[in-house]
Write a protein that holds these residues in place. Structure first.
Motif, mmCIF file in Angstrom:
data_model
loop_
_atom_site.group_PDB
_atom_site.id
_atom_site.type_symbol
_atom_site.label_atom_id
_atom_site.label_comp_id
_atom_site.label_asym_id
_atom_site.label_seq_id
_atom_site.Cartn_x
_atom_site.Cartn_y
_atom_site.Cartn_z
ATOM 1 N N ASP A 137 0.842 -1.190 0.000
ATOM 2 C CA ASP A 137 0.000 0.000 0.000
ATOM 3 C C ASP A 137 0.879 1.243 0.000
ATOM 4 O O ASP A 137 1.814 1.348 0.793
ATOM 5 C CB ASP A 137 -0.897 -0.014 1.243
ATOM 6 C CG ASP A 137 -1.954 1.064 1.191
ATOM 7 O OD1 ASP A 137 -2.331 1.473 0.075
ATOM 8 O OD2 ASP A 137 -2.405 1.482 2.275
ATOM 9 N N ASN A 138 0.603 2.185 -0.872
ATOM 10 C CA ASN A 138 1.373 3.418 -0.956
ATOM 11 C C ASN A 138 0.926 4.363 0.160
ATOM 12 O O ASN A 138 -0.183 4.891 0.133
ATOM 13 C CB ASN A 138 1.173 4.066 -2.326
ATOM 14 C CG ASN A 138 2.069 5.263 -2.515
ATOM 15 O OD1 ASN A 138 2.943 5.533 -1.702
ATOM 16 N ND2 ASN A 138 1.865 5.976 -3.607
ATOM 17 N N LYS A 139 1.793 4.581 1.138
ATOM 18 C CA LYS A 139 1.457 5.416 2.283
ATOM 19 C C LYS A 139 2.028 6.829 2.174
ATOM 20 O O LYS A 139 1.888 7.626 3.092
ATOM 21 C CB LYS A 139 1.986 4.774 3.563
ATOM 22 C CG LYS A 139 1.373 3.426 3.846
ATOM 23 C CD LYS A 139 1.956 2.816 5.092
ATOM 24 C CE LYS A 139 1.414 1.427 5.309
ATOM 25 N NZ LYS A 139 2.030 0.778 6.455
ATOM 26 N N VAL A 140 2.669 7.141 1.072
ATOM 27 C CA VAL A 140 3.309 8.448 0.919
ATOM 28 C C VAL A 140 2.309 9.599 0.994
ATOM 29 O O VAL A 140 2.551 10.582 1.702
ATOM 30 C CB VAL A 140 4.148 8.499 -0.373
ATOM 31 C CG1 VAL A 140 4.691 9.886 -0.624
ATOM 32 C CG2 VAL A 140 5.286 7.492 -0.314
ATOM 33 N N PRO A 141 1.154 9.550 0.306
ATOM 34 C CA PRO A 141 0.227 10.690 0.397
ATOM 35 C C PRO A 141 -0.261 10.959 1.827
ATOM 36 O O PRO A 141 -0.377 12.115 2.236
ATOM 37 C CB PRO A 141 -0.931 10.284 -0.509
ATOM 38 C CG PRO A 141 -0.366 9.309 -1.464
ATOM 39 C CD PRO A 141 0.691 8.581 -0.701
ATOM 40 N N GLN A 142 -0.521 9.876 2.608
ATOM 41 C CA GLN A 142 -0.965 10.084 3.987
ATOM 42 C C GLN A 142 0.151 10.699 4.837
ATOM 43 O O GLN A 142 -0.096 11.573 5.665
ATOM 44 C CB GLN A 142 -1.419 8.763 4.606
ATOM 45 C CG GLN A 142 -2.656 8.200 3.966
ATOM 46 C CD GLN A 142 -2.430 6.781 3.486
ATOM 47 O OE1 GLN A 142 -1.375 6.212 3.639
ATOM 48 N NE2 GLN A 142 -3.460 6.220 2.878
ATOM 49 N N LYS A 143 1.389 10.227 4.627
ATOM 50 C CA LYS A 143 2.521 10.772 5.390
ATOM 51 C C LYS A 143 2.766 12.233 5.016
ATOM 52 O O LYS A 143 3.064 13.061 5.874
ATOM 53 C CB LYS A 143 3.793 9.954 5.129
ATOM 54 C CG LYS A 143 3.747 8.561 5.685
ATOM 55 C CD LYS A 143 3.883 8.576 7.181
ATOM 56 C CE LYS A 143 3.951 7.163 7.708
ATOM 57 N NZ LYS A 143 4.052 7.111 9.156
ATOM 58 N N LYS A 160 0.530 14.378 4.011
ATOM 59 C CA LYS A 160 -0.540 15.158 4.633
ATOM 60 C C LYS A 160 -0.260 15.367 6.118
ATOM 61 O O LYS A 160 -0.430 16.466 6.648
ATOM 62 C CB LYS A 160 -1.871 14.440 4.434
ATOM 63 C CG LYS A 160 -3.057 15.209 4.943
ATOM 64 C CD LYS A 160 -4.349 14.456 4.668
ATOM 65 C CE LYS A 160 -5.525 15.244 5.190
ATOM 66 N NZ LYS A 160 -6.790 14.528 4.998
ATOM 67 N N LEU A 161 0.203 14.300 6.799
ATOM 68 C CA LEU A 161 0.503 14.384 8.220
ATOM 69 C C LEU A 161 1.631 15.363 8.508
ATOM 70 O O LEU A 161 1.534 16.213 9.399
ATOM 71 C CB LEU A 161 0.879 12.993 8.759
ATOM 72 C CG LEU A 161 1.401 12.944 10.191
ATOM 73 C CD1 LEU A 161 0.255 13.177 11.170
ATOM 74 C CD2 LEU A 161 2.068 11.618 10.462
ATOM 75 N N PHE A 162 2.720 15.277 7.745
ATOM 76 C CA PHE A 162 3.887 16.095 8.036
ATOM 77 C C PHE A 162 3.754 17.532 7.542
ATOM 78 O O PHE A 162 4.451 18.413 8.028
ATOM 79 C CB PHE A 162 5.146 15.447 7.458
ATOM 80 C CG PHE A 162 5.628 14.293 8.288
ATOM 81 C CD1 PHE A 162 6.379 14.511 9.422
ATOM 82 C CD2 PHE A 162 5.316 12.998 7.945
ATOM 83 C CE1 PHE A 162 6.819 13.457 10.205
ATOM 84 C CE2 PHE A 162 5.746 11.937 8.714
ATOM 85 C CZ PHE A 162 6.501 12.171 9.848
ATOM 86 N N GLN A 163 2.872 17.805 6.579
ATOM 87 C CA GLN A 163 2.685 19.167 6.089
ATOM 88 C C GLN A 163 1.591 19.914 6.832
ATOM 89 O O GLN A 163 1.418 21.108 6.641
ATOM 90 C CB GLN A 163 2.378 19.143 4.587
ATOM 91 C CG GLN A 163 3.577 18.729 3.762
ATOM 92 C CD GLN A 163 3.250 18.627 2.290
ATOM 93 O OE1 GLN A 163 2.102 18.766 1.874
ATOM 94 N NE2 GLN A 163 4.268 18.375 1.493
ATOM 95 N N GLU A 164 0.879 19.217 7.691
ATOM 96 C CA GLU A 164 -0.192 19.845 8.450
ATOM 97 C C GLU A 164 0.397 20.855 9.445
ATOM 98 O O GLU A 164 1.386 20.585 10.116
ATOM 99 C CB GLU A 164 -0.955 18.762 9.220
ATOM 100 C CG GLU A 164 -2.121 19.258 10.019
ATOM 101 C CD GLU A 164 -2.807 18.097 10.725
ATOM 102 O OE1 GLU A 164 -3.098 18.228 11.913
ATOM 103 O OE2 GLU A 164 -3.028 17.069 10.068
ATOM 104 N N ASP A 165 -0.221 22.025 9.520
ATOM 105 C CA ASP A 165 0.259 23.074 10.419
ATOM 106 C C ASP A 165 -0.490 22.968 11.749
ATOM 107 O O ASP A 165 -1.541 23.544 11.940
ATOM 108 C CB ASP A 165 0.045 24.455 9.791
ATOM 109 C CG ASP A 165 0.690 25.558 10.599
ATOM 110 O OD1 ASP A 165 1.604 25.249 11.395
ATOM 111 O OD2 ASP A 165 0.283 26.718 10.435
ATOM 112 N N ASN A 166 0.090 22.200 12.686
ATOM 113 C CA ASN A 166 -0.547 22.029 13.981
ATOM 114 C C ASN A 166 0.337 22.491 15.134
ATOM 115 O O ASN A 166 0.076 22.182 16.287
ATOM 116 C CB ASN A 166 -0.958 20.561 14.179
ATOM 117 C CG ASN A 166 0.204 19.611 14.074
ATOM 118 O OD1 ASN A 166 1.329 20.018 13.858
ATOM 119 N ND2 ASN A 166 -0.072 18.337 14.212
#
Length: 83
Positions: free
Chosen positions: A25-31, A33-39
């Motif tokens: 499973d390609n998990k790159v898009p989820q990662k 999204k997680l790392f670019q999120e401004d939290n």
């Protein structure tokens, strides 16, 4: 001798090329999204508890290493008297 090497090459070729491919499973898009999120979290801690543990372990080893370095350097700077 060359016959044995040729047979070994055939066996190796069969095992490499006949193995079934696993679907990954390609998990790159989820990662991404997680790392670019401004939290407000630093990027080195966004991976979760494993990243936090790795960060704390690295910091502890750095502090211990600096203490050892300073101890050894200071003892080498001021040698004891010669016999």
């Amino acid at each position: 001798m060359s016959r044995h090497i040729f047979a070994l090459q055939q066996v190796a070729r069969r095992t490499i090329f006949s193995s079934a491919r696993r679907q990954v499973d390609n998990k790159v898009p989820q990662k991404q999204k997680l790392f670019q999120e401004d939290n407000g979290m630093p990027v080195h801690l966004k991976g979760g508890s494993a990243d936090a543990l790795l960060y704390r372990t690295t910091m502890a080893l750095t502090v211990v290493g600096e203490k050892i370095f300073l101890t050894v350097t200071s003892s080498a700077s001021f040698p004891t008297e010669f016999l």
